[in-house]
Scaffold this motif. Structure first.
Motif, mmCIF file in Angstrom:
data_model
loop_
_atom_site.group_PDB
_atom_site.id
_atom_site.type_symbol
_atom_site.label_atom_id
_atom_site.label_comp_id
_atom_site.label_asym_id
_atom_site.label_seq_id
_atom_site.Cartn_x
_atom_site.Cartn_y
_atom_site.Cartn_z
ATOM 1 N N SER A 242 0.848 -1.190 0.000
ATOM 2 C CA SER A 242 0.000 0.000 0.000
ATOM 3 C C SER A 242 0.881 1.235 0.000
ATOM 4 N N LEU A 243 0.687 2.115 -0.988
ATOM 5 C CA LEU A 243 1.497 3.323 -1.128
ATOM 6 C C LEU A 243 0.596 4.560 -1.075
ATOM 7 N N LYS A 244 0.934 5.480 -0.166
ATOM 8 C CA LYS A 244 0.149 6.704 -0.032
ATOM 9 C C LYS A 244 1.079 7.911 -0.080
ATOM 10 N N ALA A 245 0.941 8.723 -1.124
ATOM 11 C CA ALA A 245 1.737 9.942 -1.270
ATOM 12 C C ALA A 245 1.005 11.105 -0.619
ATOM 13 N N ASP A 246 1.766 12.120 -0.231
ATOM 14 C CA ASP A 246 1.154 13.263 0.461
ATOM 15 C C ASP A 246 0.596 14.306 -0.496
ATOM 16 N N ARG A 247 0.669 14.061 -1.787
ATOM 17 C CA ARG A 247 0.064 14.948 -2.779
ATOM 18 C C ARG A 247 -0.264 14.124 -4.016
ATOM 19 N N LYS A 248 -0.942 14.724 -4.968
ATOM 20 C CA LYS A 248 -1.227 14.032 -6.217
ATOM 21 C C LYS A 248 0.079 13.783 -6.972
ATOM 22 N N VAL A 249 0.276 12.523 -7.361
ATOM 23 C CA VAL A 249 1.490 12.145 -8.082
ATOM 24 C C VAL A 249 1.074 11.241 -9.236
ATOM 25 N N PRO A 250 1.659 11.410 -10.423
ATOM 26 C CA PRO A 250 1.304 10.543 -11.559
ATOM 27 C C PRO A 250 1.577 9.066 -11.271
ATOM 28 N N LEU A 251 0.718 8.224 -11.825
ATOM 29 C CA LEU A 251 0.807 6.771 -11.685
ATOM 30 C C LEU A 251 0.855 6.146 -13.073
ATOM 31 N N HIS A 252 1.685 5.106 -13.239
ATOM 32 C CA HIS A 252 1.711 4.388 -14.518
ATOM 33 C C HIS A 252 1.576 2.889 -14.281
ATOM 34 N N THR A 253 1.084 2.167 -15.264
ATOM 35 C CA THR A 253 1.076 0.708 -15.270
ATOM 36 C C THR A 253 1.670 0.262 -16.593
ATOM 37 N N ASP A 254 2.816 -0.433 -16.524
ATOM 38 C CA ASP A 254 3.549 -0.852 -17.719
ATOM 39 C C ASP A 254 3.831 0.328 -18.652
ATOM 40 N N GLY A 255 4.143 1.466 -18.063
ATOM 41 C CA GLY A 255 4.486 2.633 -18.857
ATOM 42 C C GLY A 255 3.305 3.394 -19.418
ATOM 43 N N GLU A 256 2.086 2.926 -19.135
ATOM 44 C CA GLU A 256 0.879 3.602 -19.626
ATOM 45 C C GLU A 256 0.317 4.500 -18.526
ATOM 46 N N ASP A 257 -0.129 5.673 -18.911
ATOM 47 C CA ASP A 257 -0.693 6.638 -17.972
ATOM 48 C C ASP A 257 -1.892 6.036 -17.242
ATOM 49 N N ALA A 258 -1.853 6.032 -15.906
ATOM 50 C CA ALA A 258 -2.955 5.503 -15.098
ATOM 51 C C ALA A 258 -3.521 6.569 -14.172
ATOM 52 N N GLY A 259 -3.379 7.837 -14.560
ATOM 53 C CA GLY A 259 -3.942 8.920 -13.772
ATOM 54 C C GLY A 259 -3.013 9.370 -12.653
ATOM 55 N N ASP A 260 -3.582 9.953 -11.615
ATOM 56 C CA ASP A 260 -2.816 10.457 -10.473
ATOM 57 C C ASP A 260 -3.264 9.767 -9.191
ATOM 58 N N THR A 261 -2.365 9.717 -8.214
ATOM 59 C CA THR A 261 -2.732 9.190 -6.905
ATOM 60 C C THR A 261 -3.619 10.192 -6.179
ATOM 61 N N ASP A 262 -4.340 9.684 -5.194
ATOM 62 C CA ASP A 262 -5.196 10.514 -4.357
ATOM 63 C C ASP A 262 -4.551 10.608 -2.975
ATOM 64 N N PRO A 263 -4.189 11.817 -2.528
ATOM 65 C CA PRO A 263 -3.534 11.937 -1.221
ATOM 66 C C PRO A 263 -4.418 11.505 -0.051
ATOM 67 N N GLU A 264 -5.705 11.329 -0.307
ATOM 68 C CA GLU A 264 -6.628 10.917 0.756
ATOM 69 C C GLU A 264 -6.701 9.401 0.920
ATOM 70 N N ARG A 265 -6.195 8.661 -0.061
ATOM 71 C CA ARG A 265 -6.248 7.197 0.061
ATOM 72 C C ARG A 265 -5.052 6.565 -0.650
ATOM 73 N N PRO A 266 -4.621 5.387 -0.173
ATOM 74 C CA PRO A 266 -3.446 4.746 -0.767
ATOM 75 C C PRO A 266 -3.783 4.027 -2.067
ATOM 76 N N VAL A 267 -2.757 3.799 -2.876
ATOM 77 C CA VAL A 267 -2.859 2.907 -4.027
ATOM 78 C C VAL A 267 -2.447 1.527 -3.534
ATOM 79 N N VAL A 268 -3.297 0.542 -3.766
ATOM 80 C CA VAL A 268 -3.021 -0.822 -3.297
ATOM 81 C C VAL A 268 -2.520 -1.669 -4.457
ATOM 82 N N PHE A 269 -1.314 -2.190 -4.301
ATOM 83 C CA PHE A 269 -0.695 -3.054 -5.301
ATOM 84 C C PHE A 269 -0.786 -4.498 -4.810
#
Length: 303
Positions: A264-291
């Motif tokens: 589980s990764l949670k950044a303190d601000r919006k940060v770009p996210l990619h999957t296999d080099g493809e744009d997957a939007g931005d992270t949400d500082p209010e909730r983690p990205v679960v891998f």
């Protein structure tokens, strides 16, 4: 087993189409052919075959770059009657560095006429978006997004210099990227990182066109690996990137690694996210990205 080619004619600055026209003339076995015309099209085609379980087994062969094979595996995930193969015809081809690919039509013909062995491999998930090679947030995601939209990439690809676009955007992003703080949760343990440049979750060792970001990754062990790069100067980051091609970056104290089945990764601000080099939007500082890792979710043709 029925062979199906899924061709991305736009790969490598549209060089893939010419390569396919030459390649298809050497195929001496029956096959179906599909041309993709937009992002997501290869996934839709693969899902169509995933729904044809009663019709026997299919060998879906990606003829394109990492994006094409990523889409096919995403569409075929969980379908045990589908085996995936690839012919590298893109500019990065990290998939071909971590997994076996077909080198010729003759090789595919021998496979179809032989034992038709296949091996199950893991698939990663980032909040439900699949990845075969890697996913991540931060500096590398910014570069992935920029290169994907760059007018330079197709131009350089025509001259076989597509990898230069990554170098160009690494230098450009180096002076504009703003670091972030990161909270990582794995197996009940929490780690805090400050001044993070990027955090990459890997299923196999390579990303970014040949960089060995995660030397310990094994795509059939039921685990994913996290690499976090933080607390270093912009100049030193260039040295780290240079060492990544050899997998030597892990010796830097600013590079931390860990592995698990779920991260589980949670950044303190919006940060770009990619999957296999493809744009997957931005992270949400209010909730983690679960891998997460999906063990043995897809099958690769053995050769």
């Amino acid at each position: 087993m029925e062979a199906v080619f899924i061709v991305n004619p736009a790969a490598q600055g549209r060089k893939a189409l010419g390569r396919w026209n030459s390649f298809r003339k050497t195929a001496t076995f029956p096959y179906q052919e599909f041309m993709t015309d937009s992002p997501g099209h290869a996934t839709a085609i693969a899902r169509g075959f995933a729904g044809r379980r009663k019709e026997g087994k299919f060998l879906l062969i990606a003829f394109g770059g990492d994006g094409t094979v990523h889409e096919i595996i995403a569409g075929a995930a969980g379908a045990d009657h589908i085996v995936v193969g690839s012919v590298g015809a893109g500019s990065g081809n990290d998939f071909g560095r971590g997994f076996r690919s077909f080198a010729s039509a003759a090789e595919i013909g021998r496979y179809l006429g032989g034992s038709k062995d296949s091996m199950a491999f893991d698939l990663g998930s980032a909040d439900g978006d699949f990845f075969v090679n890697s996913s991540g947030i931060g500096f590398d995601a910014v570069i992935s997004k920029a290169t994907g939209r760059s007018f330079l990439k197709p131009i350089l690809n025509r001259f076989g210099l597509g990898k230069l676009v990554y170098a160009i955007y690494i230098v450009r992003t180096l002076f504009t990227f703003r670091t972030f703080n990161l909270e990582v949760s794995a197996g009940g343990e929490q780690r805090q990182y400050q001044d993070v440049w990027f955090a990459t979750v890997s299923n196999q060792p390579y990303f970014g066109g040949g960089m060995k970001i995660s030397p310990a990754s094994e795509p059939s062990d039921g685990l994913i690996e996290l690499t976090v790069v933080s607390r270093l100067s912009r100049v030193k980051l260039l040295f780290v990137f240079g060492s990544v091609f050899f997998g030597a970056h892990t010796a830097f104290r600013e590079v931390d690694s860990l592995q698990g089945r779920s991260l589980s990764l949670k950044a303190d601000r919006k940060v770009p996210l990619h999957t296999d080099g493809e744009d997957a939007g931005d992270t949400d500082p209010e909730r983690p990205v679960v891998f997460k890792v999906l063990p043995g979710a897809w099958r690769l043709a053995g050769q």
